[in-house]
Design an enzyme around this catalytic site. Sequence first.
Site, PDB file in Angstrom:
ATOM      1  CG  HIS A  51     -10.181   4.770   9.401  1.00  0.00           C
ATOM      2  ND1 HIS A  51     -11.099   4.132   8.277  1.00  0.00           N
ATOM      3  CD2 HIS A  51     -10.833   4.470  10.643  1.00  0.00           C
ATOM      4  CE1 HIS A  51     -12.241   4.264   8.912  1.00  0.00           C
ATOM      5  NE2 HIS A  51     -12.351   4.370  10.388  1.00  0.00           N
TER       6      HIS A  51
ATOM      7  NE  ARG B 238      -3.026  -1.563  -0.536  1.00  0.00           N
ATOM      8  CZ  ARG B 238      -2.699  -2.758  -1.126  1.00  0.00           C
ATOM      9  NH1 ARG B 238      -2.459  -3.722  -0.335  1.00  0.00           N
ATOM     10  NH2 ARG B 238      -2.461  -3.039  -2.521  1.00  0.00           N
TER      11      ARG B 238
ATOM     12  CD  GLN C 124     -14.732   6.388   5.933  1.00  0.00           C
ATOM     13  OE1 GLN C 124     -15.046   5.251   6.346  1.00  0.00           O
ATOM     14  NE2 GLN C 124     -15.368   7.057   5.118  1.00  0.00           N
ATOM     15  CG  ASN C 125      -9.365   7.926   1.829  1.00  0.00           C
ATOM     16  OD1 ASN C 125      -9.972   7.164   2.162  1.00  0.00           O
ATOM     17  ND2 ASN C 125      -9.565   8.744   0.905  1.00  0.00           N
ATOM     18  CB  VAL C 126      -4.210   5.371   5.544  1.00  0.00           C
ATOM     19  CG1 VAL C 126      -5.337   4.654   6.631  1.00  0.00           C
ATOM     20  CG2 VAL C 126      -4.295   4.068   4.236  1.00  0.00           C
TER      21      VAL C 126
HETATM   22  P1  OAD Z   1     -15.333   1.376   0.386  1.00  0.00           P
HETATM   23  O1  OAD Z   1     -14.668   0.495  -0.694  1.00  0.00           O
HETATM   24  O2  OAD Z   1     -16.303   0.696   1.177  1.00  0.00           O
HETATM   25  O3  OAD Z   1     -16.313   2.163  -0.528  1.00  0.00           O
HETATM   26  C1  OAD Z   1     -15.872   3.088  -1.673  1.00  0.00           C
HETATM   27  C2  OAD Z   1     -16.522   3.932  -2.135  1.00  0.00           C
HETATM   28  O4  OAD Z   1     -16.187   4.621  -3.167  1.00  0.00           O
HETATM   29  C3  OAD Z   1     -18.158   3.336  -2.761  1.00  0.00           C
HETATM   30  O5  OAD Z   1     -19.068   3.680  -2.447  1.00  0.00           O
HETATM   31  C4  OAD Z   1     -17.767   3.452  -4.325  1.00  0.00           C
HETATM   32  O6  OAD Z   1     -19.114   3.599  -5.051  1.00  0.00           O
HETATM   33  C5  OAD Z   1     -16.926   4.790  -4.238  1.00  0.00           C
HETATM   34  N1  OAD Z   1     -16.177   4.942  -5.409  1.00  0.00           N
HETATM   35  C6  OAD Z   1     -15.649   3.978  -6.275  1.00  0.00           C
HETATM   36  N2  OAD Z   1     -14.905   4.897  -7.252  1.00  0.00           N
HETATM   37  C7  OAD Z   1     -15.235   6.128  -7.253  1.00  0.00           C
HETATM   38  C8  OAD Z   1     -14.834   7.216  -7.839  1.00  0.00           C
HETATM   39  N3  OAD Z   1     -13.971   7.307  -8.943  1.00  0.00           N
HETATM   40  N4  OAD Z   1     -15.127   8.653  -7.113  1.00  0.00           N
HETATM   41  C9  OAD Z   1     -16.030   8.611  -5.958  1.00  0.00           C
HETATM   42  N5  OAD Z   1     -16.530   7.405  -5.464  1.00  0.00           N
HETATM   43  C10 OAD Z   1     -16.024   6.350  -5.894  1.00  0.00           C
HETATM   44  O7  OAD Z   1     -14.273   2.343   1.037  1.00  0.00           O
HETATM   45  P2  OAD Z   1     -14.455   3.124   2.028  1.00  0.00           P
HETATM   46  O8  OAD Z   1     -15.841   3.732   2.416  1.00  0.00           O
HETATM   47  O9  OAD Z   1     -13.383   4.340   2.151  1.00  0.00           O
HETATM   48  O10 OAD Z   1     -10.487   1.368   6.763  1.00  0.00           O
HETATM   49  O11 OAD Z   1     -14.043   2.153   3.410  1.00  0.00           O
HETATM   50  C11 OAD Z   1     -14.075   2.355   4.813  1.00  0.00           C
HETATM   51  C12 OAD Z   1     -12.993   1.821   5.252  1.00  0.00           C
HETATM   52  O12 OAD Z   1     -13.201   0.580   5.426  1.00  0.00           O
HETATM   53  C13 OAD Z   1     -11.732   2.135   5.033  1.00  0.00           C
HETATM   54  O13 OAD Z   1     -11.154   3.385   5.597  1.00  0.00           O
HETATM   55  C14 OAD Z   1     -10.959   1.121   5.669  1.00  0.00           C
HETATM   56  C15 OAD Z   1     -11.826  -0.251   5.151  1.00  0.00           C
HETATM   57  O14 OAD Z   1     -11.719  -1.286   5.965  1.00  0.00           O
HETATM   58  C16 OAD Z   1      -9.522   0.702   7.567  1.00  0.00           C
HETATM   59  O15 OAD Z   1      -8.334   0.241   6.919  1.00  0.00           O
HETATM   60  C17 OAD Z   1      -9.394   0.734   8.805  1.00  0.00           C
END
Ligand code: OAD
Length: 236
Positions: free
Chosen positions: A108, A60, A90-92
């Site tokens: 996170h 990563r 939430q992004n690292v």
């Molecule tokens: P997810 O993978 O759960 O969700 C990603 C979101 O981004 C989805 O709703 C997609 O539809 C959207 N998406 C995809 N491509 C996109 C684009 N080009 N523009 C805008 N949106 C887009 O990821 P997160 O919600 O970030 O935690 O996940 C939350 C947490 O779960 C992360 O911080 C991580 C993970 O486990 C830890 O690692 C602690």
Amino acid sequence: MANIRQNVVVFTGSGVSAESGISTFRDKNGLWEKYDAMKLASVDGFRDDPEAVLDFYNERRWQLFDAKPNHAHYALADLEKHHDVTIITQNVDDLHERAGSSKVIHLHGELTKVTSSLNREDDSCIKYYPLNLPIYIGHKADDGSQLRPYIVWFGEYLRYMDEARLAVENADIFIVIGTSLVVYPAAGLVGYAQPEVPKFLVDPSDMEGHLPIGFKHIKAKATEGVDILMNEISIL
Ligand code: OAD
């Protein structure tokens, strides 16, 4: 753009960095589709197989070393010319900072930093560490314990949650970009915005069952959605 400076709070997830080549988690081809989150992003996983966890995060960190902010990151940084902007992510990755955003709360953790595996939130152990240098077994933190990435793993405490919640409560405009809103407690932040404030959500998915009440859904990728969003904000 409206003349009055507003308190704009933006809550981002991995989708905002997707067009920079950073993987999301739960989309098709997302990280948690390919890897077992409980093995690679948990304290138990690190205890059972630290090498696998370090390999995963070293990958990563390499990916981030090569990545560049995209138009969405830059547009949010640019918004500071007109408004007071707080990014809660939430992004690292550090792409918001690299684009120029000055106030970023990382819920996170941060891939650019390492810490102690015994005292994760001890400030004296948290250090910047070059993204292109792997963390190996045997690398020690200042307290003598194994070095680990400064990432919040499942089940671990979110140090900046209260600060984030306060920012959302005080938002004049609240924006959510690129998160599936399924990971708590972070996802619960959407419930803290005041009922009367304008709220926008940028995400290309249908957000079936996940669209919070009161949000205008801009159904587009982040780089396109931010331009629509900036127009919407300019006429408030
Ligand atoms: P997810 O993978 O759960 O969700 C990603 C979101 O981004 C989805 O709703 C997609 O539809 C959207 N998406 C995809 N491509 C996109 C684009 N080009 N523009 C805008 N949106 C887009 O990821 P997160 O919600 O970030 O935690 O996940 C939350 C947490 O779960 C992360 O911080 C991580 C993970 O486990 C830890 O690692 C602690």
